[in-house]
Design a protein around this motif. Structure first.
Motif: not given
Length: 109
Positions: A4-11
């Motif tokens: 979740q943290i990775y995908l949020t940062r990427r978005l």
């Protein structure tokens, strides 16, 4: 939780989301302020100007959400190529992946 943290940062740092979600809306806002408002008469009541401004805000919100949604769906389509390998050779479950994408999309919007 790391997904979740990775995908949020990427978005949040994706140039497509920033470009279409923010810069494209600034273009439309400038268009509404400088080009389209020239057709309004100067002797109208204050309510007319308030309605005009609120209608442009509504258009900007609608365009912003739709362009961000298209960018998020592009990111999801780009990520789906590695899902079979990720689910087969790691401890991640399909539920965790979908939950991570959902949380990242909600945080971003």
């Amino acid at each position: 939780m790391r997904l979740q943290i990775y995908l949020t940062r990427r978005l949040l740092t994706n140039p497509a989301v920033v470009g279409w979600g923010l810069l494209f809306m600034l273009f439309w806002a400038a268009l509404g302020v400088f080009v389209e408002s020239a057709s309004l008469s100067s002797h109208l009541s204050i309510e007319v100007y308030e309605f005009y401004t609120s209608s442009w805000y509504g258009v900007l919100v609608l365009l912003s959400f739709s362009s961000i949604g298209v960018s998020i769906s592009y990111i999801i389509a780009y990520h789906t190529g590695s899902i079979p390998y990720l689910l087969r050779y790691s401890k991640m479950k399909a539920y965790d992946y979908i939950f991570g994408l959902t949380i990242a999309g909600v945080v971003h919007l």
